[in-house]
Design a protein around this motif. Structure first.
Motif, PDB file in Angstrom:
ATOM      1  N   PRO A  60       0.842  -1.203   0.000  1.00  0.00           N
ATOM      2  CA  PRO A  60       0.000   0.000   0.000  1.00  0.00           C
ATOM      3  C   PRO A  60       0.875   1.250   0.000  1.00  0.00           C
ATOM      4  CG  PRO A  60       0.047  -1.005   2.191  1.00  0.00           C
ATOM      5  CD  PRO A  60       0.714  -1.972   1.254  1.00  0.00           C
ATOM      6  N   GLY A  61       0.453   2.233  -0.772  1.00  0.00           N
ATOM      7  CA  GLY A  61       1.195   3.495  -0.801  1.00  0.00           C
ATOM      8  C   GLY A  61       2.345   3.532  -1.778  1.00  0.00           C
ATOM      9  N   THR A  62       2.661   2.416  -2.438  1.00  0.00           N
ATOM     10  CA  THR A  62       3.672   2.488  -3.485  1.00  0.00           C
ATOM     11  C   THR A  62       3.135   3.405  -4.584  1.00  0.00           C
ATOM     12  OG1 THR A  62       2.790   0.386  -4.299  1.00  0.00           O
ATOM     13  CG2 THR A  62       4.869   0.309  -3.103  1.00  0.00           C
ATOM     14  N   SER A  63       4.051   4.187  -5.175  1.00  0.00           N
ATOM     15  CA  SER A  63       3.563   5.202  -6.103  1.00  0.00           C
ATOM     16  C   SER A  63       4.555   5.472  -7.218  1.00  0.00           C
ATOM     17  CB  SER A  63       3.257   6.508  -5.355  1.00  0.00           C
ATOM     18  OG  SER A  63       4.449   7.171  -4.978  1.00  0.00           O
ATOM     19  N   ILE A  64       4.028   6.094  -8.263  1.00  0.00           N
ATOM     20  CA  ILE A  64       4.816   6.517  -9.412  1.00  0.00           C
ATOM     21  C   ILE A  64       4.458   7.967  -9.681  1.00  0.00           C
ATOM     22  CG2 ILE A  64       5.375   6.078 -11.837  1.00  0.00           C
ATOM     23  CD1 ILE A  64       3.944   3.289 -11.368  1.00  0.00           C
ATOM     24  N   ASP A 181     -15.260  -3.391   4.927  1.00  0.00           N
ATOM     25  CA  ASP A 181     -14.471  -4.417   4.253  1.00  0.00           C
ATOM     26  C   ASP A 181     -14.536  -4.314   2.733  1.00  0.00           C
ATOM     27  OD1 ASP A 181     -17.109  -5.152   3.982  1.00  0.00           O
ATOM     28  OD2 ASP A 181     -16.839  -7.226   4.633  1.00  0.00           O
ATOM     29  N   LEU A 182     -15.065  -3.207   2.216  1.00  0.00           N
ATOM     30  CA  LEU A 182     -15.139  -3.024   0.771  1.00  0.00           C
ATOM     31  C   LEU A 182     -13.791  -2.541   0.244  1.00  0.00           C
ATOM     32  CD1 LEU A 182     -18.613  -1.253   0.422  1.00  0.00           C
ATOM     33  CD2 LEU A 182     -18.084  -3.682   0.166  1.00  0.00           C
ATOM     34  N   LEU A 183     -13.311  -3.157  -0.821  1.00  0.00           N
ATOM     35  CA  LEU A 183     -12.018  -2.768  -1.378  1.00  0.00           C
ATOM     36  C   LEU A 183     -12.027  -1.323  -1.861  1.00  0.00           C
ATOM     37  CD1 LEU A 183     -11.068  -5.977  -3.413  1.00  0.00           C
ATOM     38  CD2 LEU A 183     -10.525  -5.389  -1.044  1.00  0.00           C
ATOM     39  N   SER A 184     -13.166  -0.872  -2.333  1.00  0.00           N
ATOM     40  CA  SER A 184     -13.266   0.497  -2.827  1.00  0.00           C
ATOM     41  C   SER A 184     -13.145   1.523  -1.706  1.00  0.00           C
ATOM     42  CB  SER A 184     -14.587   0.702  -3.567  1.00  0.00           C
ATOM     43  OG  SER A 184     -15.692   0.405  -2.727  1.00  0.00           O
ATOM     44  N   ASP A 185     -13.341   1.097  -0.463  1.00  0.00           N
ATOM     45  CA  ASP A 185     -13.260   2.002   0.689  1.00  0.00           C
ATOM     46  C   ASP A 185     -11.896   1.962   1.370  1.00  0.00           C
ATOM     47  OD1 ASP A 185     -15.868   2.828   0.348  1.00  0.00           O
ATOM     48  OD2 ASP A 185     -16.698   1.378   1.763  1.00  0.00           O
ATOM     49  N   LYS A 186     -10.975   1.173   0.854  1.00  0.00           N
ATOM     50  CA  LYS A 186      -9.629   1.078   1.427  1.00  0.00           C
ATOM     51  C   LYS A 186      -8.733   2.066   0.690  1.00  0.00           C
ATOM     52  CE  LYS A 186      -7.989  -3.068   2.268  1.00  0.00           C
ATOM     53  NZ  LYS A 186      -7.355  -4.417   2.091  1.00  0.00           N
ATOM     54  N   ASN A 187      -8.277   3.093   1.388  1.00  0.00           N
ATOM     55  CA  ASN A 187      -7.514   4.157   0.721  1.00  0.00           C
ATOM     56  C   ASN A 187      -6.314   4.542   1.562  1.00  0.00           C
ATOM     57  OD1 ASN A 187      -6.538   6.294  -0.721  1.00  0.00           O
ATOM     58  ND2 ASN A 187      -8.388   7.542  -0.589  1.00  0.00           N
ATOM     59  N   ASN A 188      -5.170   3.938   1.251  1.00  0.00           N
ATOM     60  CA  ASN A 188      -3.964   4.234   2.022  1.00  0.00           C
ATOM     61  C   ASN A 188      -3.548   5.694   1.920  1.00  0.00           C
ATOM     62  OD1 ASN A 188      -0.652   4.295   1.845  1.00  0.00           O
ATOM     63  ND2 ASN A 188      -1.450   3.053   3.543  1.00  0.00           N
ATOM     64  N   TYR A 189      -3.929   6.364   0.853  1.00  0.00           N
ATOM     65  CA  TYR A 189      -3.559   7.779   0.694  1.00  0.00           C
ATOM     66  C   TYR A 189      -4.102   8.614   1.841  1.00  0.00           C
ATOM     67  CZ  TYR A 189      -2.499  12.123  -1.819  1.00  0.00           C
ATOM     68  OH  TYR A 189      -1.992  13.362  -2.191  1.00  0.00           O
ATOM     69  N   LEU A 190      -5.242   8.189   2.411  1.00  0.00           N
ATOM     70  CA  LEU A 190      -5.863   8.924   3.513  1.00  0.00           C
ATOM     71  C   LEU A 190      -5.694   8.216   4.852  1.00  0.00           C
ATOM     72  CD1 LEU A 190      -9.120  10.228   1.798  1.00  0.00           C
ATOM     73  CD2 LEU A 190      -6.981  11.454   2.233  1.00  0.00           C
ATOM     74  N   ALA A 191      -4.721   7.313   4.947  1.00  0.00           N
ATOM     75  CA  ALA A 191      -4.350   6.733   6.235  1.00  0.00           C
ATOM     76  C   ALA A 191      -3.452   7.714   6.991  1.00  0.00           C
ATOM     77  CB  ALA A 191      -3.624   5.411   6.026  1.00  0.00           C
ATOM     78  N   TYR A 192      -3.419   7.588   8.300  1.00  0.00           N
ATOM     79  CA  TYR A 192      -2.736   8.576   9.140  1.00  0.00           C
ATOM     80  C   TYR A 192      -1.272   8.764   8.764  1.00  0.00           C
ATOM     81  CZ  TYR A 192      -0.507   4.721  11.643  1.00  0.00           C
ATOM     82  OH  TYR A 192       0.260   3.620  11.944  1.00  0.00           O
ATOM     83  N   GLY A 193      -0.567   7.670   8.440  1.00  0.00           N
ATOM     84  CA  GLY A 193       0.855   7.766   8.129  1.00  0.00           C
ATOM     85  C   GLY A 193       1.110   8.534   6.856  1.00  0.00           C
ATOM     86  N   ALA A 194       0.295   8.265   5.838  1.00  0.00           N
ATOM     87  CA  ALA A 194       0.455   8.953   4.562  1.00  0.00           C
ATOM     88  C   ALA A 194       0.137  10.440   4.708  1.00  0.00           C
ATOM     89  CB  ALA A 194      -0.447   8.314   3.512  1.00  0.00           C
ATOM     90  N   ILE A 195      -0.900  10.767   5.464  1.00  0.00           N
ATOM     91  CA  ILE A 195      -1.242  12.172   5.691  1.00  0.00           C
ATOM     92  C   ILE A 195      -0.097  12.883   6.409  1.00  0.00           C
ATOM     93  CG2 ILE A 195      -2.842  13.751   6.849  1.00  0.00           C
ATOM     94  CD1 ILE A 195      -4.984  11.536   6.601  1.00  0.00           C
ATOM     95  N   ALA A 196       0.446  12.242   7.448  1.00  0.00           N
ATOM     96  CA  ALA A 196       1.546  12.843   8.210  1.00  0.00           C
ATOM     97  C   ALA A 196       2.787  13.021   7.337  1.00  0.00           C
ATOM     98  CB  ALA A 196       1.866  11.990   9.433  1.00  0.00           C
ATOM     99  N   ALA A 197       3.100  12.029   6.530  1.00  0.00           N
ATOM    100  CA  ALA A 197       4.288  12.104   5.684  1.00  0.00           C
ATOM    101  C   ALA A 197       4.196  13.278   4.716  1.00  0.00           C
ATOM    102  CB  ALA A 197       4.480  10.794   4.933  1.00  0.00           C
ATOM    103  N   ARG A 198       3.016  13.497   4.144  1.00  0.00           N
ATOM    104  CA  ARG A 198       2.858  14.643   3.235  1.00  0.00           C
ATOM    105  C   ARG A 198       3.010  15.957   3.985  1.00  0.00           C
ATOM    106  NH1 ARG A 198      -1.126  11.205   1.260  1.00  0.00           N
ATOM    107  NH2 ARG A 198      -2.829  12.344   2.259  1.00  0.00           N
ATOM    108  N   ALA A 199       2.472  16.021   5.198  1.00  0.00           N
ATOM    109  CA  ALA A 199       2.604  17.246   5.992  1.00  0.00           C
ATOM    110  C   ALA A 199       4.058  17.534   6.347  1.00  0.00           C
ATOM    111  CB  ALA A 199       1.759  17.140   7.263  1.00  0.00           C
TER     112      ALA A 199
END
Length: 368
Positions: A60-64, A181-199
């Protein structure tokens, strides 16, 4: 008269055929293919580059990221199971990304054919986990005049997270009164770690798997067996080269599943006593320390019900204290409070946790 009309129609068809073919061929050729091994792509995360022209994204969170010119954008992916979701962010507009639902196999996904003239930025961000399989990036298709521009700068600060479903962002976009448990509702971009890293303007690697624990998981492997893999697709023999990327700060947010499976489900028999729980956690922290001798390590827990009482936070505190007494001066603890909500944290809770984490890291690391 009728025969004259037929001869005239046939002549027109013969005359028009080359024109039609010319238009068709020029339309088919009016694109520029950008191979994944182009030097202007900026890749982030544990990505398998063993096949340079089809790098594999599983965590999760791997990006290009890339900068490009042109009025159209198509992404080519080859997805393992057809279960992955990606955020495609154009020109930094992450409040309304193009959410790409990958289909199984290799497919082209038209993102836009009406971009404005000039330069644009792109980020392709994996929302989902190794649980949903890997996806191979096969390149971009731009319009005939399109090209990749100089890549964005890579952040100098580096963070890494070892976690479970909370860190993955499981169900965070679900309704508060709905399933998570819906795959469409799983969004690592808006997980706490990703939000903090961008900040914090930090590059982030997230090594997480929903359901995983230190002593026991909802499946047959634990984080001590999983943390060192290059591929996140199940328990496998792939190996990550730790020397290839060294974080300045590591956050470990585990033990929620241990708490549930040991205390609630009674699945680990014999039931480990307090000392055994502390030792298991302490051993994993020591393992991470052996990989990163100089990194600041934050031992976190929450924000689900493992922090509803002091029992499990105290296991973390005791393990950290033991390691500090052995001379490790770069260890901290941080606990995200349980709000009483009985499911996975939603985006609002992730934002609150990110705010707490960001403030803690700013103070500890002087990352202002």
């Amino acid at each position: 008269m009728k025969s004259l009309l037929l001869r005239t129609k046939a002549l027109c068809q013969r005359l028009l055929l080359p024109v039609v073919l010319t238009v068709f061929c020029s339309t088919a050729a009016a694109s520029t293919f950008i191979s994944p091994d182009h030097s202007h792509f900026l890749y982030t995360g544990r990505i398998d580059f063993s096949k340079a022209k089809s790098p594999s994204l599983s965590w999760p969170g791997t990006s290009i990221k890339a900068n490009f010119s042109g009025s159209s954008l198509t992404i080519v992916l080859d997805d393992q199971h057809g279960k992955n979701y990606f955020n495609v962010i154009i020109d930094g507009n992450d409040s309304s990304p193009f959410v790409l639902q990958a289909k199984q196999g290799e497919h082209r996904y038209l993102i836009s054919s009406s971009l404005s003239a000039g330069a644009h930025s792109l980020e392709i961000y994996k929302r989902t986990e190794g649980e949903e399989g890997a996806s191979q990036f096969k390149g971009l298709v731009l319009d005939a005049s399109g090209k990749l521009l100089a890549p964005p700068n890579r952040p100098q600060r580096r963070m890494e997270i070892y976690g479970d479903s909370i860190s993955s962002g499981m169900g965070n976009e679900g309704a508060d009164n709905g399933a998570d448990d819906l795959l469409s509702d799983k969004n690592n971009y808006l997980a706490y770690g990703a939000i903090a890293a961008r900040a914090l303007n930090a590059e982030l690697h997230t090594i997480s798997q929903s359901g995983i624990g230190v002593m026991i998981s909802w499946f047959d492997f634990t984080m001590p067996q999983f943390y060192d893999q290059l591929s996140a697709v199940g328990n496998n023999n792939s190996s990550w080269e730790f020397s290839s990327w060294t974080p300045d700060l590591v956050l470990i947010n585990l033990m929620q599943n241990d708490k549930w499976l040991i205390d609630n489900e009674k699945r680990l028999q014999p039931v480990p006593d307090d000392a055994q729980r502390i030792v298991a956690y302490q051993q994993f922290i020591a393992t991470i320390r052996s990989k990163y001798p100089k990194a600041q390590i934050i031992c976190a827990l929450g924000s689900m019900d493992a922090t509803a009482t002091e029992q499990w936070p105290n296991y973390v505190r005791k393990a950290v204290k033991n390691l500090q007494d052995q001379g490790d001066t770069q260890l901290d603890t941080l606990f995200f409070p349980f709000t009483g909500y009985g499911q996975h944290p939603r985006v609002a809770q992730h934002q609150a946790n990110a705010k707490q984490l960001t403030a803690f890291i700013r103070e500890k690391m002087r990352w202002y």
